[in-house]
Design a protein around this motif. Structure first.
Motif, PDB file in Angstrom:
ATOM      1  N   SER A  39       0.807  -1.222   0.000  1.00  0.00           N
ATOM      2  CA  SER A  39       0.000   0.000   0.000  1.00  0.00           C
ATOM      3  C   SER A  39       0.837   1.267   0.000  1.00  0.00           C
ATOM      4  O   SER A  39       0.302   2.362  -0.175  1.00  0.00           O
ATOM      5  N   GLY A  40       2.161   1.135   0.232  1.00  0.00           N
ATOM      6  CA  GLY A  40       3.032   2.311   0.196  1.00  0.00           C
ATOM      7  C   GLY A  40       3.515   2.786   1.547  1.00  0.00           C
ATOM      8  O   GLY A  40       4.115   3.871   1.638  1.00  0.00           O
ATOM      9  N   LYS A  41       3.301   2.010   2.607  1.00  0.00           N
ATOM     10  CA  LYS A  41       3.668   2.453   3.960  1.00  0.00           C
ATOM     11  C   LYS A  41       5.167   2.739   4.094  1.00  0.00           C
ATOM     12  O   LYS A  41       5.565   3.816   4.543  1.00  0.00           O
ATOM     13  N   SER A  42       5.986   1.762   3.713  1.00  0.00           N
ATOM     14  CA  SER A  42       7.436   1.931   3.878  1.00  0.00           C
ATOM     15  C   SER A  42       7.967   3.049   2.991  1.00  0.00           C
ATOM     16  O   SER A  42       8.836   3.829   3.409  1.00  0.00           O
ATOM     17  N   SER A  43       7.457   3.145   1.774  1.00  0.00           N
ATOM     18  CA  SER A  43       7.907   4.207   0.869  1.00  0.00           C
ATOM     19  C   SER A  43       7.535   5.577   1.413  1.00  0.00           C
ATOM     20  O   SER A  43       8.348   6.513   1.387  1.00  0.00           O
ATOM     21  N   LEU A  44       6.309   5.713   1.908  1.00  0.00           N
ATOM     22  CA  LEU A  44       5.895   6.988   2.481  1.00  0.00           C
ATOM     23  C   LEU A  44       6.750   7.339   3.683  1.00  0.00           C
ATOM     24  O   LEU A  44       7.173   8.496   3.858  1.00  0.00           O
ATOM     25  N   LEU A  45       7.035   6.366   4.526  1.00  0.00           N
ATOM     26  CA  LEU A  45       7.849   6.609   5.719  1.00  0.00           C
ATOM     27  C   LEU A  45       9.225   7.152   5.322  1.00  0.00           C
ATOM     28  O   LEU A  45       9.738   8.097   5.939  1.00  0.00           O
ATOM     29  N   ARG A  46       9.811   6.577   4.286  1.00  0.00           N
ATOM     30  CA  ARG A  46      11.132   7.029   3.837  1.00  0.00           C
ATOM     31  C   ARG A  46      11.066   8.404   3.173  1.00  0.00           C
ATOM     32  O   ARG A  46      12.025   9.186   3.272  1.00  0.00           O
ATOM     33  N   LEU A  47       9.988   8.714   2.534  1.00  0.00           N
ATOM     34  CA  LEU A  47       9.816  10.070   2.000  1.00  0.00           C
ATOM     35  C   LEU A  47       9.727  11.087   3.133  1.00  0.00           C
ATOM     36  O   LEU A  47      10.341  12.159   3.074  1.00  0.00           O
ATOM     37  N   LEU A  48       8.966  10.754   4.160  1.00  0.00           N
ATOM     38  CA  LEU A  48       8.808  11.663   5.296  1.00  0.00           C
ATOM     39  C   LEU A  48      10.123  11.886   6.028  1.00  0.00           C
ATOM     40  O   LEU A  48      10.396  12.978   6.531  1.00  0.00           O
ATOM     41  N   ALA A  49      10.948  10.818   6.095  1.00  0.00           N
ATOM     42  CA  ALA A  49      12.218  10.903   6.809  1.00  0.00           C
ATOM     43  C   ALA A  49      13.338  11.495   5.965  1.00  0.00           C
ATOM     44  O   ALA A  49      14.449  11.716   6.458  1.00  0.00           O
ATOM     45  N   GLY A  50      13.075  11.740   4.682  1.00  0.00           N
ATOM     46  CA  GLY A  50      14.102  12.290   3.811  1.00  0.00           C
ATOM     47  C   GLY A  50      15.045  11.264   3.238  1.00  0.00           C
ATOM     48  O   GLY A  50      16.079  11.619   2.658  1.00  0.00           O
ATOM     49  N   LEU A  51      14.712   9.978   3.342  1.00  0.00           N
ATOM     50  CA  LEU A  51      15.555   8.923   2.796  1.00  0.00           C
ATOM     51  C   LEU A  51      15.257   8.675   1.320  1.00  0.00           C
ATOM     52  O   LEU A  51      16.053   8.033   0.636  1.00  0.00           O
ATOM     53  N   LYS A  52      14.109   9.109   0.858  1.00  0.00           N
ATOM     54  CA  LYS A  52      13.769   9.108  -0.558  1.00  0.00           C
ATOM     55  C   LYS A  52      13.364  10.526  -0.941  1.00  0.00           C
ATOM     56  O   LYS A  52      12.821  11.267  -0.114  1.00  0.00           O
ATOM     57  N   GLN A  53      13.608  10.885  -2.176  1.00  0.00           N
ATOM     58  CA  GLN A  53      13.220  12.201  -2.671  1.00  0.00           C
ATOM     59  C   GLN A  53      11.935  12.074  -3.483  1.00  0.00           C
ATOM     60  O   GLN A  53      11.877  11.295  -4.441  1.00  0.00           O
ATOM     61  N   PRO A  54      10.899  12.826  -3.125  1.00  0.00           N
ATOM     62  CA  PRO A  54       9.645  12.714  -3.881  1.00  0.00           C
ATOM     63  C   PRO A  54       9.794  13.255  -5.291  1.00  0.00           C
ATOM     64  O   PRO A  54      10.607  14.145  -5.558  1.00  0.00           O
ATOM     65  N   GLN A  55       9.004  12.692  -6.204  1.00  0.00           N
ATOM     66  CA  GLN A  55       8.988  13.214  -7.572  1.00  0.00           C
ATOM     67  C   GLN A  55       8.260  14.551  -7.620  1.00  0.00           C
ATOM     68  O   GLN A  55       8.546  15.391  -8.473  1.00  0.00           O
ATOM     69  N   SER A  56       7.317  14.720  -6.713  1.00  0.00           N
ATOM     70  CA  SER A  56       6.693  16.022  -6.512  1.00  0.00           C
ATOM     71  C   SER A  56       6.159  16.072  -5.089  1.00  0.00           C
ATOM     72  O   SER A  56       5.997  15.056  -4.433  1.00  0.00           O
ATOM     73  N   GLY A  57       5.903  17.274  -4.632  1.00  0.00           N
ATOM     74  CA  GLY A  57       5.449  17.445  -3.263  1.00  0.00           C
ATOM     75  C   GLY A  57       6.579  17.867  -2.344  1.00  0.00           C
ATOM     76  O   GLY A  57       7.729  18.023  -2.766  1.00  0.00           O
ATOM     77  N   GLN A  58       6.238  18.037  -1.070  1.00  0.00           N
ATOM     78  CA  GLN A  58       7.185  18.619  -0.118  1.00  0.00           C
ATOM     79  C   GLN A  58       6.941  18.078   1.284  1.00  0.00           C
ATOM     80  O   GLN A  58       5.802  17.793   1.664  1.00  0.00           O
ATOM     81  N   VAL A  59       8.023  17.925   2.043  1.00  0.00           N
ATOM     82  CA  VAL A  59       7.933  17.557   3.451  1.00  0.00           C
ATOM     83  C   VAL A  59       8.614  18.638   4.279  1.00  0.00           C
ATOM     84  O   VAL A  59       9.767  19.004   4.001  1.00  0.00           O
ATOM     85  N   GLU A  60       7.907  19.142   5.267  1.00  0.00           N
ATOM     86  CA  GLU A  60       8.493  20.085   6.214  1.00  0.00           C
ATOM     87  C   GLU A  60       8.564  19.428   7.589  1.00  0.00           C
ATOM     88  O   GLU A  60       7.597  18.809   8.037  1.00  0.00           O
ATOM     89  N   ILE A  61       9.714  19.527   8.229  1.00  0.00           N
ATOM     90  CA  ILE A  61       9.886  19.071   9.602  1.00  0.00           C
ATOM     91  C   ILE A  61      10.394  20.240  10.424  1.00  0.00           C
ATOM     92  O   ILE A  61      11.392  20.880  10.050  1.00  0.00           O
ATOM     93  N   LEU A  62       9.688  20.550  11.485  1.00  0.00           N
ATOM     94  CA  LEU A  62      10.031  21.684  12.351  1.00  0.00           C
ATOM     95  C   LEU A  62      10.124  22.986  11.542  1.00  0.00           C
ATOM     96  O   LEU A  62      10.996  23.818  11.767  1.00  0.00           O
ATOM     97  N   GLY A  63       9.206  23.100  10.573  1.00  0.00           N
ATOM     98  CA  GLY A  63       9.108  24.332   9.795  1.00  0.00           C
ATOM     99  C   GLY A  63      10.095  24.463   8.663  1.00  0.00           C
ATOM    100  O   GLY A  63      10.115  25.488   7.967  1.00  0.00           O
ATOM    101  N   GLN A  64      10.930  23.431   8.413  1.00  0.00           N
ATOM    102  CA  GLN A  64      11.931  23.499   7.357  1.00  0.00           C
ATOM    103  C   GLN A  64      11.635  22.466   6.273  1.00  0.00           C
ATOM    104  O   GLN A  64      11.320  21.315   6.577  1.00  0.00           O
ATOM    105  N   ASP A  65      11.795  22.894   5.021  1.00  0.00           N
ATOM    106  CA  ASP A  65      11.701  21.981   3.894  1.00  0.00           C
ATOM    107  C   ASP A  65      12.917  21.064   3.960  1.00  0.00           C
ATOM    108  O   ASP A  65      14.058  21.523   3.813  1.00  0.00           O
TER     109      ASP A  65
END
Length: 253
Positions: A39-65
């Motif tokens: 379903s994409g759980k592990s891939s999403l987790l790695r995107l959120l953690a910055g271990l994978k780079q999304p093809q589009s979209g953005q993740v901010e942690i503590l206010g920083q991209d």
């Protein structure tokens, strides 16, 4: 919000695995990611953690991209615990947890009293300080997972991502590990396979199906008979447990 993900898309070879996912995680919250296999759980987790780079979209942690944050600096804020890690080298428990200090040390710097204190505190937090000199290869599965968490804590992060940390553990150690995670004063995102454990230990749950978010909310709001039927293809009764969280009883078909 500690974590803000906006319209994340990622895939491989023409196949979209994470499809337009947006979510937020509040400070100190434990968010569970659940969904069928693939379903994409592990891939999403790695995107959120910055271990994978999304093809589009953005993740901010503590206010920083996080795409703009140097890797070393990000590793001081974010820790990632994998399902399991194997090694042929029989490191001691102390040496494994010391690896968590890497983002805080230069290549030529020696060990400081701060480093030693952080490592000892991390081991004590997961109740492994009595095993500090023990070899990695001699540990049980539950003990290894606690050491993984201690190594992550040694990074002194504000956010922790965990990919099925209870995988391959017996029920006693599953509950023990999730209790440790829940009691940490951190923002946590956990991919879990067991729906009842997610209901017991997560403040909110995101349900993924085919790479998209099918539901997001408290366990009692999300884990309904209809959702279990539609997403997991199972018939089940959902009851209220003694702790107030939903408890799923699967029906034999």
């Amino acid at each position: 919000m500690t974590i803000v993900a906006k319209d994340l898309v990622w895939g491989v070879r023409q196949k979209t695995i994470v499809d337009s996912v947006s979510l937020t995680v509040a400070k100190g919250e434990t968010l569970g990611l659940i969904g069928p296999n693939g379903s994409g759980k592990s891939s999403l987790l790695r995107l959120l953690a910055g271990l994978k780079q999304p093809q589009s979209g953005q993740v901010e942690i503590l206010g920083q991209d996080i795409a703009r944050v140097p890797r070393r600096a990000l590793a001081r804020q974010v820790a990632f615990v994998q399902q399991d890690t194997t090694t042929d080298t029989n490191l001691s428990v102390r040496d494994v947890v010391r690896l968590g200090r890497t983002p805080h040390r230069s290549a030529l710097s020696g060990w400081t009293e701060t480093d030693r204190a952080v490592v000892l505190a991390a081991l004590e937090r997961v109740n492994m300080n009595g095993h500090i000199a023990q070899g990695w290869q001699t540990l049980s599965g539950g003990e290894r997972q606690r050491v993984h968490i201690a190594r992550a804590l040694a990074q002194t992060p504000q956010v922790m991502f965990l990919d099925e940390p209870t995988n391959h553990l017996d029920i006693h150690h599953q509950i023990e590990i999730l209790r440790v995670i829940r009691d940490l004063e951190l923002t946590s995102v956990i991919a879990l396979h067991d729906l009842n454990l997610a209901a017991m230990f997560c403040d909110r749950i995101v349900v993924l199906d085919g790479g998209t978010v099918r539901a997001c909310g408290t366990p009692e709001a999300v884990l309904t008979q209809q959702l279990l039927r539609d997403v997991f293809k199972v018939e089940a009764d959902v009851e209220c447990s003694l702790t107030g969280s939903p408890h799923i009883r699967f029906r034999a078909q």
